[in-house]
Design a protein around this motif. Structure first.
Motif, PDB file in Angstrom:
ATOM      1  N   THR A   1     -20.043  26.424  -5.308  1.00 39.56           N
ATOM      2  CA  THR A   1     -19.136  24.171  -5.692  1.00 39.56           C
ATOM      3  C   THR A   1     -21.241  24.097  -6.659  1.00 39.56           C
ATOM      4  O   THR A   1     -22.199  25.259  -6.726  1.00 39.56           O
ATOM      5  CB  THR A   1     -20.852  24.128  -4.741  1.00 39.56           C
ATOM      6  N   THR A   2     -21.025  23.267  -7.380  1.00 42.01           N
ATOM      7  CA  THR A   2     -22.212  22.953  -7.384  1.00 42.01           C
ATOM      8  C   THR A   2     -22.529  21.558  -7.854  1.00 42.01           C
ATOM      9  O   THR A   2     -21.737  20.488  -8.284  1.00 42.01           O
ATOM     10  CB  THR A   2     -22.774  23.009  -9.446  1.00 42.01           C
ATOM     11  N   HIS A   3     -23.432  21.546  -7.575  1.00 38.09           N
ATOM     12  CA  HIS A   3     -24.478  19.739  -7.240  1.00 38.09           C
ATOM     13  C   HIS A   3     -24.832  19.794  -9.179  1.00 38.09           C
ATOM     14  O   HIS A   3     -25.332  19.909  -9.799  1.00 38.09           O
ATOM     15  CB  HIS A   3     -25.934  19.889  -6.708  1.00 38.09           C
ATOM     16  N   GLU A   4     -24.031  18.273  -8.233  1.00 37.50           N
ATOM     17  CA  GLU A   4     -23.772  17.533 -10.481  1.00 37.50           C
ATOM     18  C   GLU A   4     -24.837  16.059 -10.298  1.00 37.50           C
ATOM     19  O   GLU A   4     -24.720  15.073 -11.219  1.00 37.50           O
ATOM     20  CB  GLU A   4     -22.541  16.771 -11.028  1.00 37.50           C
TER      21      GLU A   4
END
Ligand SMILES: Cc1cc2nc3c(=O)[nH]c(=O)nc-3n(C[C@H](O)[C@H](O)[C@H](O)COP(=O)(O)OP(=O)(O)OC[C@H]3O[C@@H](n4cnc5c(N)ncnc54)[C@H](O)[C@@H]3O)c2cc1C
Ligand SMILES: Nc1ncnc2c1ncn2[C@@H]1O[C@H](COP(=O)(O)O)[C@@H](O)[C@H]1O
Lengths: 317, 259
Positions: free
Chosen positions: A182-185
């Motif tokens: 997951t990537t924090h956007e």
């Protein structure tokens, strides 16, 4: 000697106070020379050590990584701690973040698991957790036969935040290897409240699904106004678009922080709704179901149809 | 392209209820059952993606439950899901979320979907375990309490928002295939049309045993020791007719408000 571990959390660099409630829950089962360790992942974990230096905490495990929420990293941390230290218990606050990683870790590691616990004790050496079920109408005692490690998520506001000063040793731990998917956007803050102030209101009239139909809602806006109350609501009313989200009381809505009188009509009293109003000194519940859990936190109760009560009230204000 | 949606038939208590003789559950006679509210939203989300993708997409709904759970599948099929799977074995009677996830993991291995949606939690015990435990067993990317989703059928990543406390949301991207637990309010679930309800009766539902899934047993992560009614609160009940109750309530309001 048993190892007891709490996973403390931060969000965007800010310490999550609910972590201290999890510490209290675990402190309650700490015996003799048990060791209570609290681990935290952050960009600057040392920053959070003072907040975690409370009575009963023997060690803070500081993992320097990122302030972004990465469930895979937290799972890997739990995995590493379980492997290295064989803790009897790993606990974390039952906030929304934990929903993403606690069950995942427990399933993968074949640990015991109970979520949203509101009580914890040792019974003859067996760990027994208490949680609620059926819309808070029953309590369930849960045990974990054959499990060497048990993962627990601790209900918000069920335990006092741990206090008292302590001087834990600080252990630095390298971030465990994790395949982070997951990537924090970014963040999306709550929508503008449009002048509705649940947090500031001293008197709230709240309606829940018992209101029945959208066409009935207007009547309660008028009733609230004539009584001098702010109209609040439970989540389904906001989800349906019958009232703006700014009126929603509860965990994913507003905290009725200054409320002194809260009238809940047609609200069952889910844990998430209670999060926003349970503390209010004078709660009046109006509900057709005498077993509704809202009655268990109310000072006054009316078992009856909210539509009838509302109609009568209209004549009195 | 295939989306697998897990659905659960949840139980609600009647206004009055009694415990089972072993004090480890509520007597079945006092339970009513319905599709978990959260699952209406996850089914809807899958149908929206399918409709945007055109004919190639399939929505498969799966439940672990006895015959009662057929209703949950039929409800989802009536809304537009393509087919159903029901897994049951009496050995699952006391399964917790982790045990259910072990069964669902086998179904995922069989079906090889591009995405799995679950509800964020069940209305009966609210454990919020099954979906994310499933992700853990599969080793799949995952996110819980998803309140907004941008995903087109077959894509390698999805962008989503997780609903946090106090109305704050986090925007996050996630690798796919993934397991997402879907939050209330993400969409407006449709009602089944009369035609849909009729068509649902013709749609295939596979019934599988643990054997069919090569499972001989599934262990739970917890065990219910005892179930009991909490102590009653101290609420002072206001009796009488609606008019009398309202009159007393008005007095209380005026007194507490210093009016
Ligand atoms: C992560 C997460 C966050 C959440 N955040 C929130 C939140 O912030 N706030 C919130 O409220 N919920 C929240 N929820 C949802 C919560 O779990 C419940 O679904 C919700 O609170 C139920 O709302 P309700 O009480 O209005 O409806 P129900 O639970 O359906 O209750 C309706 C009640 O009305 C009574 N009733 C029916 N007819 C009448 C009548 N004529 N007169 C009087 N009474 C009647 C019934 O007996 C029942 O008790 C959240 C859920 C999740 C998973
Ligand atoms: N027996 C089951 N069969 C299929 N799906 C389930 C089952 N139990 C739970 N789920 C799924 O997991 C979600 C959350 O459930 P829970 O972990 O029980 O709170 C539900 O909304 C379902 O999507």
């Amino acid at each position: 000697m048993a190892n007891l571990i709490v996973i403390a959390e931060q969000r965007d660099g800010e310490f999550r106070e609910t972590s201290l409630e999890a510490v209290t829950a675990i402190r309650g089962i700490k015996q003799g020379d048990d060791k209570l360790s609290v681990a935290i992942i952050a960009a600057d974990p040392q920053k959070h050590v003072p907040a975690l230096s409370v009575e009963g905490v023997d060690e803070v495990i500081a993992v320097k990584a990122t302030d972004d929420f990465q469930p895979d990293l937290l799972e890997a941390l739990i995995g590493a701690l379980v492997k290295d230290r064989a803790p009897s218990v790993v606990a974390v606050a039952h906030g929304v973040d934990a929903w993403s990683f606690a069950p995942t870790a427990a399933a993968r590691l074949d640990c015991g698991l109970a979520t949203d616990i509101m009580g914890l004790k040792l019974d003859d050496g067996d760990l027994v957790a208490t949680r609620a079920g059926y819309a808070e109408k029953v309590l369930v005692d849960i045990d974990f036969p054959g499990k060497e490690t048990v993962l627990l998520t601790v209900r918000t506001n069920a335990f006092e935040p741990a206090s008292g000063s302590g001087s834990p040793e600080v252990t630095e731990m390298a971030p465990p290897e994790a395949d982070v998917a997951t990537t924090h956007e970014g963040w999306k803050p709550p929508a503008d409240a449009g002048g509705i102030d649940i947090g500031g209101s001293e008197f709230i009239l709240s309606i829940g699904r018992g209101v029945g139909d959208e066409s009935n809602v207007e009547q309660y806006l008028e009733l609230a106004e004539s009584m001098g109350a702010t109209l609040g609501c439970s989540r389904p009313i906001a989800d349906n678009g019958w009232l703006p989200k700014a009126r929603q009381v509860g965990q994913s809505g507003q905290l009725a922080a200054n409320c002194k009188l809260y009238i809940a009509m047609g609200v069952s009293g889910s844990v998430q709704h209670q999060w926003g109003m349970k503390h209010v000194e004078n709660i009046v519940a109006v509900n057709t179901d005498p077993e509704a859990s809202i009655f268990s936190i109310a000072r006054y109760g009316i078992v009856g149809d909210m539509a009838e009560i509302a109609e009568e009230l209209e004549n009195l204000f | 392209m295939k989306i697998l949606v897990t659905v659960k038939q949840v139980a609600f208590l009647d206004d009055e209820f009694e415990m089972r003789d072993d004090d480890r559950g509520v007597d079945e006679d006092f339970l009513e059952k319905d599709l978990n509210e959260f699952d209406h939203y996850s089914v809807e989300e899958a149908l929206l993606i399918k409709e945007a993708a055109g004919d190639d997409a399939e929505v498969v709904v799966v439940t672990v439950g006895d015959e009662d759970a057929d209703d949950a599948l039929r409800t989802a099929l009536a809304k537009g899901a393509d087919r159903g799977i029901r897994v049951w074995d009496d050995a699952l009677a006391e399964a917790d979320g982790v045990a259910i996830a072990k069964v669902l993991a086998k179904v995922v291995e069989r079906e090889k979907p591009d995405m799995v949606f679950t509800g964020a939690q069940s209305a009966d015990f609210g454990s919020a375990v099954t979906g994310m435990a499933l992700a853990g067993l599969l080793g799949w990317p995952h996110a819980a309490v998803v309140c907004n989703l941008e995903y087109s059928a077959g894509a390698n990543t999805a962008t989503l928002r997780r609903e946090l406390e106090g109305g704050l949301e986090e925007v996050m991207s996630v690798r796919c295939p993934a397991v997402l637990s879907i939050q209330l309010g993400i969409n407006e679930p449709r009602y089944a049309s009369l035609r849909g309800i009729k068509q649902a009766k013709q749609k295939p539902v596979d019934e599988l045993s643990l054997d069919d899934l090569d499972l001989d047993s599934v262990g739970s992560a917890s065990r219910v020791r005892r179930m009991y009614a909490p102590e009653k609160g101290q609420a002072e009940l206001i009796a009488g007719s609606a008019a009398e109750q309202a009159k007393r309530l008005a007095e209380i309001i005026k007194e507490l408000r210093g009016m």
